[in-house]
Write a protein that holds these residues in place. Structure first.
Motif, short mmCIF file in Angstrom:
data_model
loop_
_atom_site.label_atom_id
_atom_site.label_comp_id
_atom_site.label_asym_id
_atom_site.label_seq_id
_atom_site.Cartn_x
_atom_site.Cartn_y
_atom_site.Cartn_z
N TRP A 206 124.11 45.70 29.89
CA TRP A 206 124.12 45.12 31.05
C TRP A 206 125.10 44.96 31.17
O TRP A 206 126.74 44.47 30.43
CB TRP A 206 123.51 43.59 31.42
CG TRP A 206 122.30 43.18 30.81
CD1 TRP A 206 121.27 43.79 30.04
CD2 TRP A 206 120.73 43.51 32.25
NE1 TRP A 206 119.99 44.01 29.89
CE2 TRP A 206 119.69 43.86 31.12
CE3 TRP A 206 121.22 43.51 33.25
CZ2 TRP A 206 118.55 43.74 32.24
CZ3 TRP A 206 119.90 43.84 34.05
CH2 TRP A 206 118.53 44.05 33.68
N TYR A 207 126.56 45.05 32.27
CA TYR A 207 127.51 45.17 32.89
C TYR A 207 127.82 44.31 33.94
O TYR A 207 127.38 45.40 34.90
CB TYR A 207 127.67 46.23 33.00
CG TYR A 207 127.59 47.16 31.37
CD1 TYR A 207 128.80 47.24 30.36
CD2 TYR A 207 126.94 48.69 31.61
CE1 TYR A 207 128.23 47.72 29.25
CE2 TYR A 207 126.62 48.77 30.58
CZ TYR A 207 127.55 48.98 28.94
OH TYR A 207 126.79 49.70 28.03
N PRO A 208 129.02 43.66 33.83
CA PRO A 208 128.71 43.23 35.67
C PRO A 208 129.87 44.25 35.94
O PRO A 208 130.83 45.04 35.06
CB PRO A 208 130.22 42.31 34.80
CG PRO A 208 130.32 42.46 33.85
CD PRO A 208 129.48 43.04 32.97
N VAL A 209 130.22 44.82 37.53
CA VAL A 209 130.92 46.22 37.68
C VAL A 209 131.25 45.50 38.86
O VAL A 209 130.86 44.27 39.84
CB VAL A 209 130.36 47.15 38.41
CG1 VAL A 209 129.69 47.49 37.19
CG2 VAL A 209 128.39 47.24 38.78
N LYS A 210 132.67 45.97 39.86
CA LYS A 210 133.12 45.47 40.84
C LYS A 210 133.74 46.39 41.84
O LYS A 210 134.08 47.96 41.11
CB LYS A 210 133.83 44.28 41.04
CG LYS A 210 135.19 44.34 39.78
CD LYS A 210 136.28 43.25 39.51
CE LYS A 210 136.89 43.79 39.14
NZ LYS A 210 137.78 42.34 38.55
N LYS A 211 134.25 46.52 42.98
CA LYS A 211 135.05 47.86 43.51
C LYS A 211 136.60 47.57 42.29
O LYS A 211 136.71 47.22 42.22
CB LYS A 211 135.50 46.29 44.79
CG LYS A 211 137.12 47.48 45.83
CD LYS A 211 137.23 47.21 46.73
CE LYS A 211 138.42 47.79 47.31
NZ LYS A 211 138.92 46.65 48.75
N GLY A 212 136.64 49.62 42.84
CA GLY A 212 137.30 49.84 42.18
C GLY A 212 136.48 50.56 40.49
O GLY A 212 137.32 51.29 39.90
N ASP A 213 135.71 50.13 40.06
CA ASP A 213 135.31 50.53 39.01
C ASP A 213 133.85 52.00 39.25
O ASP A 213 133.77 52.14 40.11
CB ASP A 213 134.13 49.51 38.65
CG ASP A 213 134.28 48.10 37.82
OD1 ASP A 213 135.94 48.73 37.47
OD2 ASP A 213 133.52 47.03 37.54
N SER A 214 134.23 52.66 37.89
CA SER A 214 133.58 53.78 38.36
C SER A 214 132.27 53.79 37.15
O SER A 214 132.62 53.13 35.56
CB SER A 214 134.30 54.88 37.61
OG SER A 214 135.21 55.04 38.86
N ILE A 215 131.07 54.57 37.12
CA ILE A 215 130.45 55.08 36.13
C ILE A 215 129.85 56.19 36.12
O ILE A 215 129.87 56.78 36.89
CB ILE A 215 128.80 53.61 36.97
CG1 ILE A 215 129.22 51.79 37.17
CG2 ILE A 215 128.27 54.47 35.82
CD1 ILE A 215 128.21 52.10 37.16
N TRP A 216 129.33 56.45 34.75
CA TRP A 216 128.84 58.07 34.48
C TRP A 216 127.87 58.17 33.99
O TRP A 216 128.05 56.74 33.07
CB TRP A 216 129.70 58.94 33.97
CG TRP A 216 128.72 59.54 32.84
CD1 TRP A 216 128.54 60.88 33.62
CD2 TRP A 216 128.52 60.13 31.68
NE1 TRP A 216 127.41 61.97 32.99
CE2 TRP A 216 128.60 61.52 31.98
CE3 TRP A 216 129.40 59.36 30.80
CZ2 TRP A 216 127.24 62.02 30.61
CZ3 TRP A 216 128.64 59.98 29.58
CH2 TRP A 216 127.95 61.03 29.26
N MET A 217 127.04 58.34 34.44
CA MET A 217 125.06 57.97 33.91
C MET A 217 124.77 59.77 34.06
O MET A 217 124.77 60.49 34.28
CB MET A 217 124.16 57.38 35.14
CG MET A 217 124.47 55.95 35.48
SD MET A 217 124.23 55.80 36.84
CE MET A 217 124.72 54.79 38.07
N ALA A 218 124.56 60.31 32.52
CA ALA A 218 124.38 61.55 31.71
C ALA A 218 122.31 61.75 32.52
O ALA A 218 122.12 60.33 32.93
CB ALA A 218 124.03 61.43 30.82
N PRO A 219 122.11 62.39 32.65
CA PRO A 219 120.20 62.46 33.09
C PRO A 219 119.54 61.78 31.71
O PRO A 219 120.31 61.83 30.38
CB PRO A 219 120.16 64.17 32.44
CG PRO A 219 121.70 65.12 32.55
CD PRO A 219 123.04 63.55 32.81
#
Length: 248
Positions: A206-219
């Motif tokens: 579980w991760y807090p995320v906000k404006k300016g953050d990027s995420i990579w999700m593999a298959p």
């Protein structure tokens, strides 16, 4: 000098949260007088590249696509984009899709302008032409409710046809809005938050995320998101689509 050993950035086998607090600048040939941050790239196990470009004075972006198509989106500011002779002035929320085999140039870029780019090696499908250049404006794209939930709205920025092997979408969540299930799928994602905040679950972390953050999700990285705070959460994201799931 104050030293900080804290960061919200996390890089795992099948996902990553990339926060701006750890950016290190890169030099990209042809992209001059700008700060370039390579956020997602093949060397981390991804099948796409995602960059953030911040313009300094007299910034210019000059290049040509070969194996990889590119999608440029203006986060803020203004720039003149020229693709194979077609000229458009782009402002915040506007974009250009550059197919393979095209020359592109950005000039008259306002200092402080931020542009996000997504790059993917194009997989041509027999019987279908390579897509043309596309200029667009997210403000002109409908955002219907997602799976009947009025708290979720999805804008599809590129045509949904088999010539395209990548999709670019903008997903908006009202505060409290959330995905209706934990998603597990073959599509890979690269995304950046344009507004708001929330909690993302990736591979049971579980991760807090906000404006300016990027995420990579593999298959097949399991994923779920809920928006929190007093404003909607909005992110622009890439996914691979419309091709056989294995080599033929």
């Amino acid at each position: 000098m104050e030293i900080s050993a804290l960061t919200r950035t996390v890089v795992k086998r099948n996902h990553a949260i990339i926060a701006p607090d750890g950016y290190i600048n890169s030099n990209v040939p042809g992209w001059t007088n700008c700060t370039v941050n390579v956020i997602i790239n093949e060397v981390m196990g991804a099948n796409l590249c995602q960059t953030l470009i911040t313009a300094n004075k007299d910034c210019r972006l000059v290049g040509s696509t070969k194996e990889s198509q590119v999608f440029f989106y203006i986060i803020k500011g203004k720039a003149k984009a020229i693709v194979s002779g077609e000229i458009k002035t782009l402002a915040a929320g506007q974009f250009v899709y550059v197919p393979i085999g095209k020359a592109y140039r950005f000039e008259n870029i306002k200092e402080g302008t931020q542009i996000i780019s997504f790059h993917k090696v194009y997989e041509k499908l027999e019987g279908y032409d390579v897509p043309d250049t596309i200029f667009g404006n997210a403000a002109d794209v409908a955002g219907p409710s997602y799976l009947g939930d009025k708290a979720l709205r999805l804008q599809v920025l590129l045509p949904d046809n088999l010539s395209f092997d990548m999709a670019m979408n903008i997903f908006t969540y009202d505060s409290g809005g959330h995905l209706p299930m934990v998603e597990t799928h073959i599509m890979e994602h690269g995304l950046m938050y344009l507004r708001g905040q929330g909690i993302y679950m990736l591979d049971h972390q579980w991760y807090p995320v906000k404006k300016g953050d990027s995420i990579w999700m593999a298959p097949y990285c399991q994923q779920w998101f809920t928006a929190m705070g007093k404003e909607p959460a909005v992110y622009i994201y890439y996914k691979n689509v419309n091709r056989f799931p294995t080599k033929q």
